[in-house]
Design a protein around this motif. Sequence first.
Motif, PDB file in Angstrom:
ATOM      1  N   TYR A 313      77.850  71.342  50.354  1.00  0.00           N
ATOM      2  CA  TYR A 313      78.390  71.884  51.600  1.00  0.00           C
ATOM      3  C   TYR A 313      77.243  72.474  52.422  1.00  0.00           C
ATOM      4  O   TYR A 313      76.281  73.020  51.876  1.00  0.00           O
ATOM      5  CB  TYR A 313      79.430  72.967  51.312  1.00  0.00           C
ATOM      6  CG  TYR A 313      80.603  72.467  50.493  1.00  0.00           C
ATOM      7  CD1 TYR A 313      81.698  71.876  51.104  1.00  0.00           C
ATOM      8  CD2 TYR A 313      80.600  72.575  49.103  1.00  0.00           C
ATOM      9  CE1 TYR A 313      82.768  71.404  50.361  1.00  0.00           C
ATOM     10  CE2 TYR A 313      81.659  72.101  48.344  1.00  0.00           C
ATOM     11  CZ  TYR A 313      82.739  71.508  48.983  1.00  0.00           C
ATOM     12  OH  TYR A 313      83.798  71.033  48.238  1.00  0.00           O
ATOM     13  N   THR A 333      79.356  67.925  53.145  1.00  0.00           N
ATOM     14  CA  THR A 333      80.393  68.371  54.059  1.00  0.00           C
ATOM     15  C   THR A 333      79.838  69.445  54.981  1.00  0.00           C
ATOM     16  O   THR A 333      79.307  70.460  54.512  1.00  0.00           O
ATOM     17  CB  THR A 333      81.601  68.945  53.287  1.00  0.00           C
ATOM     18  OG1 THR A 333      82.151  67.931  52.450  1.00  0.00           O
ATOM     19  CG2 THR A 333      82.674  69.448  54.244  1.00  0.00           C
ATOM     20  N   LYS A 360      85.543  71.913  59.676  1.00  0.00           N
ATOM     21  CA  LYS A 360      84.446  70.953  59.498  1.00  0.00           C
ATOM     22  C   LYS A 360      83.923  70.473  60.850  1.00  0.00           C
ATOM     23  O   LYS A 360      84.671  70.360  61.821  1.00  0.00           O
ATOM     24  CB  LYS A 360      84.916  69.758  58.663  1.00  0.00           C
ATOM     25  CG  LYS A 360      85.414  70.137  57.281  1.00  0.00           C
ATOM     26  CD  LYS A 360      86.005  68.947  56.558  1.00  0.00           C
ATOM     27  CE  LYS A 360      86.586  69.355  55.213  1.00  0.00           C
ATOM     28  NZ  LYS A 360      87.229  68.216  54.512  1.00  0.00           N
TER      29      LYS A 360
END
Length: 363
Positions: A313, A333, A360
């Motif tokens: 992430y 991500t 996101k």
Amino acid sequence: MPRRTATMLASTLMLIALLCAGVFIPVPYSEMSPGPTVNTLGDHGGEPVLQISGRKTYAASGHLNMTTVRVTSADYRMNLVEAVYGWLAHDNKVVPHETLYPDGKTEEQSTQENAEEFSQSQESAKVAALKELDVPVRSWVIVSTVVKGSPAEGELHAGDVIKAVDGTAVKEPADVAKLVTKHKPGQDVRFTIVPAKEQAAAEKEKRTPTKTQDVTITTTTSDDTGEKRAIVGISAGTDHTFPFTIDIKLADVGGPSAGLMFALGIYDKLTPGSLTGGKFVAGTGTIDDEGKVGPIGGIEMKTVGARAKGAQYFLTPADNCEAAAKDTPEGLTLIKVKTIDDALGALKDLRSGDTADLPKCGK
């Protein structure tokens, strides 16, 4: 000599000439590439990145990696072949030289500026983290820099605390410029200050400084473009006193972009449990004293470097999301954040496994 042979020879010589030109002719470009990433929760160079004393700390697991970008030096002259290779390379980025070194800035000047920004980002990271924890931090406005040859040179000094300008109390750095520019160039402005030495002595003795003095400076005219205004030749900043010691040990890094990750690392070490839930989180972003996250340069390089290190992430400043989402490394991500609260909320979701509603980039 047969015509075909002559044509081939001429073409070969032309190709050699072009290659030589490409190698020896400099072009006005510089290159950016992924730099190292460092876990703010771990060690670097044999010692902890974050060292906190005078306050209870807790063991932290997982990764909160700050990310960096490598750039060619100010005096490096890229040739045409290198520029073309950089343009074609997926993980590198070729940019105009002036993008990295505007106004003919030297390597030394750039290094000094990056060091100052890095130092300021550390201070703001500490303030933002402690505010999240409701730990009181004392702050005041100081003279950050004095321009050489300006009216303020020799009158004000870096570290002097600015209490008031023309008798009006100063509460934040922006107040100083507002009060000075109320004057016309050539008029006097009066600063009420606590000298830097007195402030340092008071801090060491843990007392409130009592010695103040008035300094009168004659303003001059700004030399920037646009409407002329009165200046004295200083920049104002903020200094802080923390209730315990927080040291950030990280050499050979500059710029303000690690602020967010430092703040999260400090928060994690001062709270029980793991902020990441053991996950590999990287990120970037400037941070101010109020916890607002700002954009940085080289976002594409930083996501590549983070993923190569193993990040799952990546905490991404909202203003960098569009650029980062254009070419996101597979398996990474991108999480959009505008404040430290956004980042803490996203990390809470990661710990719980509830990632469906993560903010996101690209959504």
